[in-house]
Motif scaffolding. Structure first.
Motif, mmCIF file in Angstrom:
data_model
loop_
_atom_site.group_PDB
_atom_site.id
_atom_site.type_symbol
_atom_site.label_atom_id
_atom_site.label_comp_id
_atom_site.label_asym_id
_atom_site.label_seq_id
_atom_site.Cartn_x
_atom_site.Cartn_y
_atom_site.Cartn_z
ATOM 1 N N ILE A 23 57.407 69.849 61.830
ATOM 2 C CA ILE A 23 57.153 68.764 60.888
ATOM 3 C C ILE A 23 58.479 68.230 60.348
ATOM 4 O O ILE A 23 59.474 68.953 60.297
ATOM 5 C CB ILE A 23 56.246 69.211 59.715
ATOM 6 C CG1 ILE A 23 56.999 70.179 58.788
ATOM 7 C CG2 ILE A 23 54.964 69.844 60.234
ATOM 8 C CD1 ILE A 23 56.244 70.509 57.518
ATOM 9 N N ASP A 24 58.472 66.971 59.965
ATOM 10 C CA ASP A 24 59.664 66.335 59.419
ATOM 11 C C ASP A 24 59.490 66.159 57.917
ATOM 12 O O ASP A 24 58.770 65.278 57.464
ATOM 13 C CB ASP A 24 59.899 64.983 60.092
ATOM 14 C CG ASP A 24 61.187 64.311 59.634
ATOM 15 O OD1 ASP A 24 61.868 64.886 58.753
ATOM 16 O OD2 ASP A 24 61.501 63.230 60.150
ATOM 17 N N SER A 25 60.139 67.033 57.162
ATOM 18 C CA SER A 25 60.106 66.956 55.696
ATOM 19 C C SER A 25 61.499 66.691 55.142
ATOM 20 O O SER A 25 61.723 66.803 53.938
ATOM 21 C CB SER A 25 59.569 68.270 55.111
ATOM 22 O OG SER A 25 60.393 69.358 55.503
ATOM 23 N N THR A 85 54.329 65.800 49.046
ATOM 24 C CA THR A 85 54.044 65.788 50.484
ATOM 25 C C THR A 85 54.123 64.383 51.089
ATOM 26 O O THR A 85 53.954 64.235 52.301
ATOM 27 C CB THR A 85 52.640 66.373 50.760
ATOM 28 O OG1 THR A 85 51.663 65.641 49.993
ATOM 29 C CG2 THR A 85 52.582 67.845 50.379
ATOM 30 N N ASP A 86 54.404 63.394 50.278
ATOM 31 C CA ASP A 86 54.516 62.033 50.806
ATOM 32 C C ASP A 86 55.673 61.959 51.804
ATOM 33 O O ASP A 86 56.769 62.469 51.550
ATOM 34 C CB ASP A 86 54.769 61.030 49.676
ATOM 35 C CG ASP A 86 53.560 60.811 48.800
ATOM 36 O OD1 ASP A 86 52.462 61.252 49.201
ATOM 37 O OD2 ASP A 86 53.698 60.220 47.718
ATOM 38 N N VAL A 89 55.672 64.137 58.110
ATOM 39 C CA VAL A 89 54.988 63.759 59.355
ATOM 40 C C VAL A 89 55.297 64.794 60.437
ATOM 41 O O VAL A 89 56.275 65.538 60.328
ATOM 42 C CB VAL A 89 55.431 62.357 59.833
ATOM 43 C CG1 VAL A 89 55.021 61.289 58.834
ATOM 44 C CG2 VAL A 89 56.941 62.324 60.084
ATOM 45 N N PRO A 90 54.488 64.835 61.494
ATOM 46 C CA PRO A 90 54.800 65.756 62.589
ATOM 47 C C PRO A 90 56.056 65.314 63.330
ATOM 48 O O PRO A 90 56.335 64.118 63.448
ATOM 49 C CB PRO A 90 53.573 65.654 63.506
ATOM 50 C CG PRO A 90 52.514 64.978 62.704
ATOM 51 C CD PRO A 90 53.228 64.118 61.713
ATOM 52 N N LYS A 92 58.036 64.484 66.647
ATOM 53 C CA LYS A 92 57.561 63.857 67.880
ATOM 54 C C LYS A 92 57.186 64.913 68.921
ATOM 55 O O LYS A 92 57.988 65.791 69.250
ATOM 56 C CB LYS A 92 58.645 62.947 68.442
ATOM 57 C CG LYS A 92 58.231 62.173 69.680
ATOM 58 C CD LYS A 92 59.360 61.281 70.158
ATOM 59 C CE LYS A 92 58.981 60.518 71.425
ATOM 60 N NZ LYS A 92 60.113 59.685 71.914
ATOM 61 N N THR A 124 50.004 67.023 58.026
ATOM 62 C CA THR A 124 50.421 66.630 59.375
ATOM 63 C C THR A 124 49.333 66.851 60.412
ATOM 64 O O THR A 124 49.485 66.447 61.564
ATOM 65 C CB THR A 124 51.664 67.426 59.819
ATOM 66 O OG1 THR A 124 51.325 68.810 59.937
ATOM 67 C CG2 THR A 124 52.795 67.246 58.828
#
Length: 222
Positions: A23-25, A85-86, A89-90, A92, A124
């Motif tokens: 995930i991209d945080s 959490t805004d 996203v997963p 790629k 995600t």
């Protein structure tokens, strides 16, 4: 060394880091820490290279200036991260790869504790695997190998029989110290991947091939 297209990877179990790997945080985490550094008169440019891949509590203890209640700082930062959490996203290719894998052959090893990890995964669409190891499941966080050693134990195999997927230096070092083969993800820290470590751009570069007595087989496709 970037893995060449066609390279096959074989392991009894696949151990995935979470943030930066599945995930991209990054933007959310860095924004929160920039605000914290500004409020505490700490140089964010000094903190940033040491931040990713490490347990939140360990980072707060390391960077909090004298005169502050460190345990209160940990609780405050944790509450902010838990409810922020805004924008997460997963990575790629992560959803597609995980969906293709046998459910009993992979898990997540993360510096986030179980509650925080589940909150981030929920946004995600990644279902937490039953044998996930959180930062609260081990006494020592990354770069200590405890998480990956525990992950291998839960998966029922030796660390040397696992493949570790990581993006941050602390996690790469943890996987190496555990005795696993480590594949780095050049998703957020491409310039920080240590020399000699194998890497791929992101999870879209991998395809599940098959599973047998010798393990799970993946192939590099891009």
């Amino acid at each position: 060394m970037r893995l060449a297209v066609g390279t096959e990877l074989l392991a009894q179990a696949l151990l995935f880091d979470m943030d930066g790997t599945l995930i991209d945080s990054r933007l959310m985490v860095e924004t929160l820490w920039k605000d914290w550094c500004d409020a505490h008169d700490v140089d964010f440019d000094w903190v940033l290279p040491q931040l990713h891949g490490v347990r939140l509590a360990d980072s707060v203890r390391r960077f909090t200036p004298p005169g502050y209640d460190v345990e209160q700082e940990i609780r405050t930062m944790y509450d902010i991260e838990l409810h922020s959490t805004d924008g997460i996203v997963p990575i790629k290719g992560a959803l597609e790869l995980l969906a293709s894998l046998p459910e009993d052959r992979w898990t997540i090893i993360t510096s986030a504790d179980q509650e925080l990890a589940r909150a981030r995964l929920a946004v995600t669409g990644i279902v937490p695997p039953p044998k996930m190891v959180g930062g609260d499941d081990v006494k020592e966080g990354k770069p200590h190998p405890a998480g990956y050693l525990e992950g291998a134990r839960r998966m029922g195999c030796a660390p040397a029989q696992t493949l570790v997927f990581e993006d941050a230096v602390a996690g790469i070092r943890a996987g190496q110290a555990a005795g696993a083969r480590v594949i780095a993800l050049a998703t957020g820290h491409p310039g920080e991947i240590p020399e000699g470590v194998e890497w791929i751009p992101d999870m879209s570069a991998l395809r599940f091939v098959d599973v047998g007595a010798d393990g799970v087989r993946l192939r590099v496709v891009a």
